[in-house]
Design an enzyme around this catalytic site. Structure first.
Site, PDB file in Angstrom:
ATOM      1  CB  CYS A 186      -0.887   0.039   1.244  1.00  0.00           C
ATOM      2  SG  CYS A 186      -1.913  -1.403   1.483  1.00  0.00           S
ATOM      3  CG  HIS A 213      -1.911   5.168  -0.832  1.00  0.00           C
ATOM      4  ND1 HIS A 213      -2.595   6.281  -1.252  1.00  0.00           N
ATOM      5  CD2 HIS A 213      -2.466   4.125  -1.492  1.00  0.00           C
ATOM      6  CE1 HIS A 213      -3.541   5.914  -2.107  1.00  0.00           C
ATOM      7  NE2 HIS A 213      -3.477   4.613  -2.274  1.00  0.00           N
ATOM      8  NE  ARG A 254     -10.141   2.699  -2.849  1.00  0.00           N
ATOM      9  CZ  ARG A 254      -9.939   2.947  -4.125  1.00  0.00           C
ATOM     10  NH1 ARG A 254     -10.406   4.026  -4.697  1.00  0.00           N
ATOM     11  NH2 ARG A 254      -9.278   2.104  -4.890  1.00  0.00           N
ATOM     12  CB  CYS A 302      -6.473  -0.452  -2.486  1.00  0.00           C
ATOM     13  SG  CYS A 302      -6.951   1.265  -2.387  1.00  0.00           S
TER      14      CYS A 302
END
Lengths: 270, 103
Positions: A179, A183, A227, A231
């Site tokens: 992730c 991010h 969501r 992702c």
């Protein structure tokens, strides 16, 4: 067509024509901000909230009872502000639960619906709108304007947060993505979208407090589980089970990072 | 009968601003479903807004307008408490009318 009537009227077909405006002055993200501003008053998620409220109050499932006795953490039936304190540890199930896993619990224990009937197809598609999605819209809408206050007091909550934090930077899959690959730093993008950097408190808060959201490009309300699911798909990870421990832990990590911000969902995304 | 609209109308300095959020699939007729069959066109064709029974806006909608259309328009006049009604007709002949008070 009666054009004279149009004389004093100004149209804003906001949902129809934003692509062409993106070529105008300013960077692409400025234009997206302008577009968001333009449509911020007309969030179709309101329709999902309305449907969700009806579903919450209407007797349903094999037991023909409503969800009004469902305990989302603030006592049986308390919806107001509940989402701003989720995920949390629940003594009855002896685990940390996010909103969606908790709704599954209520729908199975109170209403007697089989878990697989809820989790097999939990996300909307063409001509298909699962009940749980609208329930999510209703519950999160009842926390709009409430300050995020997710607790880490219980050891299980602390544990979920720590695991979530690890998952966030766990690299895997054919692209060796985590992730945090996208991010974890400033100014990362996917296509035209600026991505929030979750190491930055402001970004983390802004992102978390505007999900779940209505996705204009998909014409649909999307839950937080969706969501995360999407992702993970973009990272080429295996598809997570709906409301699984992994997704709850990740949600816990992200929710705690958003603490002290005012919840502002359901959001409206491009 | 279609699904309800959300209408908000407010007056500021003699100009009424009306915000309408409609619920409609707005199928273009160009999209294919999972089996490869065309999804038939299904969209709003006409929109009309009235203030105290007088038409203040009339428009034609087509396939370029997105799902769940959002429409904002302003007109001179109006007063708090007066009624705004908005109605649409789609290509299947379905229609929906909703009302709101100016605030």
């Amino acid at each position: 067509m009666n054009t004279s009537i149009l004389k004093n009227a100004i149209f804003v077909f906001a949902f129809a024509a934003y692509a062409s405006a993106a070529m105008a002055e300013g960077s692409a993200s400025d234009e997206i901000a302008k577009y968001r501003e333009m449509i911020s008053d007309g969030n179709p998620a309101e329709f999902d909230e309305m449907r969700g409220e009806e579903l919450w109050k209407k007797p349903g499932g094999p037991n023909k009872v409503s969800l009004e006795k469902c305990d989302l953490g603030k006592g049986a039936g308390v919806v107001k502000g509940a989402y701003a304190e989720l995920p949390r540890y629940f003594a009855d199930t002896q685990r940390v639960q996010d909103l969606e896993s908790r709704l599954v619990t209520c729908m199975t224990t109170l209403q007697g619906t089989a878990e697989k009937d809820i989790t097999a197809k939990p996300f909307g598609g063409d001509n298909y709108k699962p009940e749980i999605e609208s329930l999510v819209a209703y519950v999160v809408g009842q926390s709009k304007g409430v300050k995020m206050n997710v607790s880490l007091k219980h050891p299980k909550e602390k544990e979920a947060f720590e695991i979530g934090k690890r998952i966030f930077s766990y690299r895997a899959g054919p692209y060796d993505f985590a992730c945090s690959t996208c991010h974890g730093k400033d100014k990362q993008r996917i296509r035209m979208q600026d991505l929030p950097n979750f190491n930055n408190k402001k970004d983390a808060q802004a992102a978390y407090t505007t999900w779940p959201a209505y996705r204009v490009s998909q014409g649909m309300f999307r839950s937080f589980q969706w969501r995360l699911n999407d992702c993970l798909r973009q990272q080429r990870f295996p598809e997570p089970k709906y409301a699984s421990e992994l997704t709850i832990n990740l949600t816990m990590f992200m929710a705690v990072n958003a603490n002290d911000a005012v919840y502002d969902g359901p959001g409206l995304k491009r | 009968m279609g699904n309800p609209m959300k209408i908000r109308a407010s007056i500021k300095e003699g100009v009424t601003e009306v915000k309408v959020l409609m619920q409609h699939e707005m199928e273009t007729g160009l999209r294919k479903d999972a089996d490869g069959n065309l999804v038939p066109a299904w969209h709003i064709t006409k929109v009309k807004a009235q203030h105290n029974g007088k038409t203040v806006l009339e428009g034609q909608f087509g396939t370029a307008v997105s799902k769940n259309p959002y429409l904002v328009f302003r007109f001179k006049g109006g007063a708090p408490g007066e009624k705004i009604s908005v109605s649409w007709v789609d290509n299947k002949g379905d229609t929906r009318t909703d009302e709101a008070e100016i605030s």
